[in-house]
Design a protein around this motif. Sequence first.
Motif, PDB file in Angstrom:
ATOM      1  N   PRO A  65       0.821  -1.221   0.000  1.00  0.00           N
ATOM      2  CA  PRO A  65       0.000   0.000   0.000  1.00  0.00           C
ATOM      3  C   PRO A  65       0.848   1.261   0.000  1.00  0.00           C
ATOM      4  CG  PRO A  65      -0.880  -1.604   1.547  1.00  0.00           C
ATOM      5  CD  PRO A  65       0.421  -2.160   1.064  1.00  0.00           C
ATOM      6  N   SER A  66       0.438   2.208  -0.813  1.00  0.00           N
ATOM      7  CA  SER A  66       1.085   3.524  -0.907  1.00  0.00           C
ATOM      8  C   SER A  66       2.542   3.449  -1.343  1.00  0.00           C
ATOM      9  CB  SER A  66       0.980   4.273   0.434  1.00  0.00           C
ATOM     10  OG  SER A  66      -0.366   4.518   0.756  1.00  0.00           O
ATOM     11  N   GLN A  67       2.883   2.406  -2.062  1.00  0.00           N
ATOM     12  CA  GLN A  67       4.218   2.300  -2.646  1.00  0.00           C
ATOM     13  C   GLN A  67       4.089   1.893  -4.108  1.00  0.00           C
ATOM     14  OE1 GLN A  67       7.112  -0.064  -0.550  1.00  0.00           O
ATOM     15  NE2 GLN A  67       6.254   0.444   1.447  1.00  0.00           N
ATOM     16  N   GLY A  68       5.138   2.158  -4.883  1.00  0.00           N
ATOM     17  CA  GLY A  68       5.145   1.690  -6.247  1.00  0.00           C
ATOM     18  C   GLY A  68       5.434   0.202  -6.304  1.00  0.00           C
ATOM     19  N   PRO A  69       5.049  -0.466  -7.390  1.00  0.00           N
ATOM     20  CA  PRO A  69       5.350  -1.888  -7.542  1.00  0.00           C
ATOM     21  C   PRO A  69       6.858  -2.149  -7.550  1.00  0.00           C
ATOM     22  CG  PRO A  69       3.678  -1.205  -9.114  1.00  0.00           C
ATOM     23  CD  PRO A  69       4.221   0.040  -8.494  1.00  0.00           C
ATOM     24  N   ARG A  70       7.204  -3.341  -7.118  1.00  0.00           N
ATOM     25  CA  ARG A  70       8.613  -3.723  -7.050  1.00  0.00           C
ATOM     26  C   ARG A  70       8.788  -5.033  -7.806  1.00  0.00           C
ATOM     27  NH1 ARG A  70      11.886  -6.683  -2.923  1.00  0.00           N
ATOM     28  NH2 ARG A  70       9.909  -7.447  -2.111  1.00  0.00           N
ATOM     29  N   PHE A  71       9.800  -5.101  -8.634  1.00  0.00           N
ATOM     30  CA  PHE A  71      10.104  -6.297  -9.416  1.00  0.00           C
ATOM     31  C   PHE A  71      10.381  -7.474  -8.491  1.00  0.00           C
ATOM     32  CE2 PHE A  71      11.963  -8.511 -13.030  1.00  0.00           C
ATOM     33  CZ  PHE A  71      12.912  -9.338 -12.448  1.00  0.00           C
ATOM     34  N   ILE A  72       9.767  -8.623  -8.816  1.00  0.00           N
ATOM     35  CA  ILE A  72      10.048  -9.844  -8.054  1.00  0.00           C
ATOM     36  C   ILE A  72      10.872 -10.811  -8.876  1.00  0.00           C
ATOM     37  CG2 ILE A  72       9.078 -11.853  -6.903  1.00  0.00           C
ATOM     38  CD1 ILE A  72       6.551 -10.347  -6.399  1.00  0.00           C
ATOM     39  N   ILE A  73      10.370 -11.164 -10.063  1.00  0.00           N
ATOM     40  CA  ILE A  73      11.003 -12.227 -10.827  1.00  0.00           C
ATOM     41  C   ILE A  73      10.563 -12.130 -12.279  1.00  0.00           C
ATOM     42  CG2 ILE A  73       9.185 -13.968 -10.514  1.00  0.00           C
ATOM     43  CD1 ILE A  73      11.495 -15.991  -9.871  1.00  0.00           C
ATOM     44  N   GLN A  74      11.395 -12.639 -13.154  1.00  0.00           N
ATOM     45  CA  GLN A  74      11.080 -12.633 -14.580  1.00  0.00           C
ATOM     46  C   GLN A  74      11.568 -13.920 -15.215  1.00  0.00           C
ATOM     47  OE1 GLN A  74      13.344 -10.100 -17.567  1.00  0.00           O
ATOM     48  NE2 GLN A  74      11.401  -9.005 -17.523  1.00  0.00           N
ATOM     49  N   GLY A  75      10.813 -14.404 -16.200  1.00  0.00           N
ATOM     50  CA  GLY A  75      11.226 -15.622 -16.873  1.00  0.00           C
ATOM     51  C   GLY A  75      10.690 -15.700 -18.284  1.00  0.00           C
ATOM     52  N   TYR A  76      11.253 -16.622 -19.042  1.00  0.00           N
ATOM     53  CA  TYR A  76      10.788 -16.846 -20.409  1.00  0.00           C
ATOM     54  C   TYR A  76      10.164 -18.240 -20.548  1.00  0.00           C
ATOM     55  CZ  TYR A  76      10.684 -17.082 -25.485  1.00  0.00           C
ATOM     56  OH  TYR A  76      10.261 -17.205 -26.788  1.00  0.00           O
ATOM     57  N   LYS A  77      10.827 -19.241 -19.990  1.00  0.00           N
ATOM     58  CA  LYS A  77      10.283 -20.589 -20.027  1.00  0.00           C
ATOM     59  C   LYS A  77      10.862 -21.401 -18.870  1.00  0.00           C
ATOM     60  CE  LYS A  77      13.725 -22.281 -23.305  1.00  0.00           C
ATOM     61  NZ  LYS A  77      13.935 -22.940 -24.625  1.00  0.00           N
ATOM     62  N   THR A  78      10.307 -22.532 -18.645  1.00  0.00           N
ATOM     63  CA  THR A  78      10.657 -23.499 -17.587  1.00  0.00           C
ATOM     64  C   THR A  78      10.566 -22.860 -16.210  1.00  0.00           C
ATOM     65  OG1 THR A  78      13.043 -23.113 -17.826  1.00  0.00           O
ATOM     66  CG2 THR A  78      12.036 -24.835 -19.189  1.00  0.00           C
ATOM     67  N   LYS A  79      11.653 -22.906 -15.457  1.00  0.00           N
ATOM     68  CA  LYS A  79      11.592 -22.461 -14.067  1.00  0.00           C
ATOM     69  C   LYS A  79      12.702 -21.469 -13.775  1.00  0.00           C
ATOM     70  CE  LYS A  79      12.090 -24.187  -9.319  1.00  0.00           C
ATOM     71  NZ  LYS A  79      12.333 -25.391  -8.473  1.00  0.00           N
ATOM     72  N   VAL A  80      12.323 -20.435 -13.044  1.00  0.00           N
ATOM     73  CA  VAL A  80      13.284 -19.443 -12.575  1.00  0.00           C
ATOM     74  C   VAL A  80      13.116 -19.329 -11.066  1.00  0.00           C
ATOM     75  CG1 VAL A  80      14.052 -17.058 -12.742  1.00  0.00           C
ATOM     76  CG2 VAL A  80      13.098 -18.198 -14.755  1.00  0.00           C
ATOM     77  N   THR A  81      14.225 -19.267 -10.366  1.00  0.00           N
ATOM     78  CA  THR A  81      14.170 -19.133  -8.906  1.00  0.00           C
ATOM     79  C   THR A  81      15.151 -18.065  -8.459  1.00  0.00           C
ATOM     80  OG1 THR A  81      13.533 -21.437  -8.605  1.00  0.00           O
ATOM     81  CG2 THR A  81      14.482 -20.331  -6.712  1.00  0.00           C
ATOM     82  N   ASN A  82      14.696 -17.240  -7.517  1.00  0.00           N
ATOM     83  CA  ASN A  82      15.610 -16.308  -6.860  1.00  0.00           C
ATOM     84  C   ASN A  82      15.372 -16.368  -5.366  1.00  0.00           C
ATOM     85  OD1 ASN A  82      13.334 -14.730  -6.359  1.00  0.00           O
ATOM     86  ND2 ASN A  82      13.739 -13.335  -8.079  1.00  0.00           N
ATOM     87  N   GLU A  83      15.934 -15.440  -4.635  1.00  0.00           N
ATOM     88  CA  GLU A  83      15.854 -15.486  -3.182  1.00  0.00           C
ATOM     89  C   GLU A  83      14.457 -15.182  -2.664  1.00  0.00           C
ATOM     90  OE1 GLU A  83      17.602 -13.482  -5.004  1.00  0.00           O
ATOM     91  OE2 GLU A  83      17.060 -11.401  -4.520  1.00  0.00           O
ATOM     92  N   VAL A  84      13.590 -14.682  -3.523  1.00  0.00           N
ATOM     93  CA  VAL A  84      12.259 -14.269  -3.077  1.00  0.00           C
ATOM     94  C   VAL A  84      11.189 -15.261  -3.505  1.00  0.00           C
ATOM     95  CG1 VAL A  84      10.495 -12.482  -3.270  1.00  0.00           C
ATOM     96  CG2 VAL A  84      12.903 -11.845  -3.156  1.00  0.00           C
ATOM     97  N   ALA A  85      11.283 -15.761  -4.745  1.00  0.00           N
ATOM     98  CA  ALA A  85      10.189 -16.551  -5.301  1.00  0.00           C
ATOM     99  C   ALA A  85      10.696 -17.485  -6.390  1.00  0.00           C
ATOM    100  CB  ALA A  85       9.129 -15.613  -5.882  1.00  0.00           C
TER     101      ALA A  85
END
Lengths: 111, 110
Positions: free
Chosen positions: A40-60
């Motif tokens: 709330p009351s903040q701009g969106p923040r990037f979490i994760i991006q992918g093209y195919k299969t599986k992508v994993t980072n420290e958040v999701a």
Amino acid sequence: LAKTTQPISMDSYEGQEVNITCSHNNIATNDYITWYQQFPSQGPRFIIQGYKTKVTNEVASLFIPADRKSSTLSLPRVSLSDTAVYYCLVGATYNDYKLSFGAGTTVTVRA
Amino acid sequence: SQTIHQWPATLVQPVGSPLSLECTVEGTSNPNLYWYRQAAGRGLQLLFYSVGIGQISSEVPQNLSASRPQDRQFILSSKKLLLSDSGFYLCAWNSEDEQFFGPGTRLTVL
């Protein structure tokens, strides 16, 4: 831009895994899938991006099936601070990129 | 590192008054810049985007306008505010991998 469909809201409890599925049936060959988180009351923040299969980072993790017509954002062991709106976006090139944010999925984590 | 600033953080304006919201970006050159509006409980609506100085594209017809007088400055304006202009205004810019948003301006038109 490919249109996306995601659930309006989801409820969960602390420590559980939350999976949010986004449908994008008309995704184009050069489209990437990106997820953002907004408090709330903040701009969106990037979490994760992918093209195919599986992508994993420290958040999701992001799971994308072979046909790429949907994707699933997985949040492991959520906490109260993960309560937010999560947006799924699909788009092409990076440098002339008009993002289209829908209503997103409101995730509410309860104790 | 790149930083994006917006001001003011909050603003209360009467109907019919003018508006000027400013956005500046640091740490990058020739960014694509965007203005979004978010009504309460709704998603983000793209208002304007700019790929360079003086280059503005409007996504939605409205009584708002945008200008880009400098490479890293993006301004949202209105000559006469409407009640429906109330909302949360966000400025953003693109990197190669993601879009970065400013802290936003909460505008209330009374």
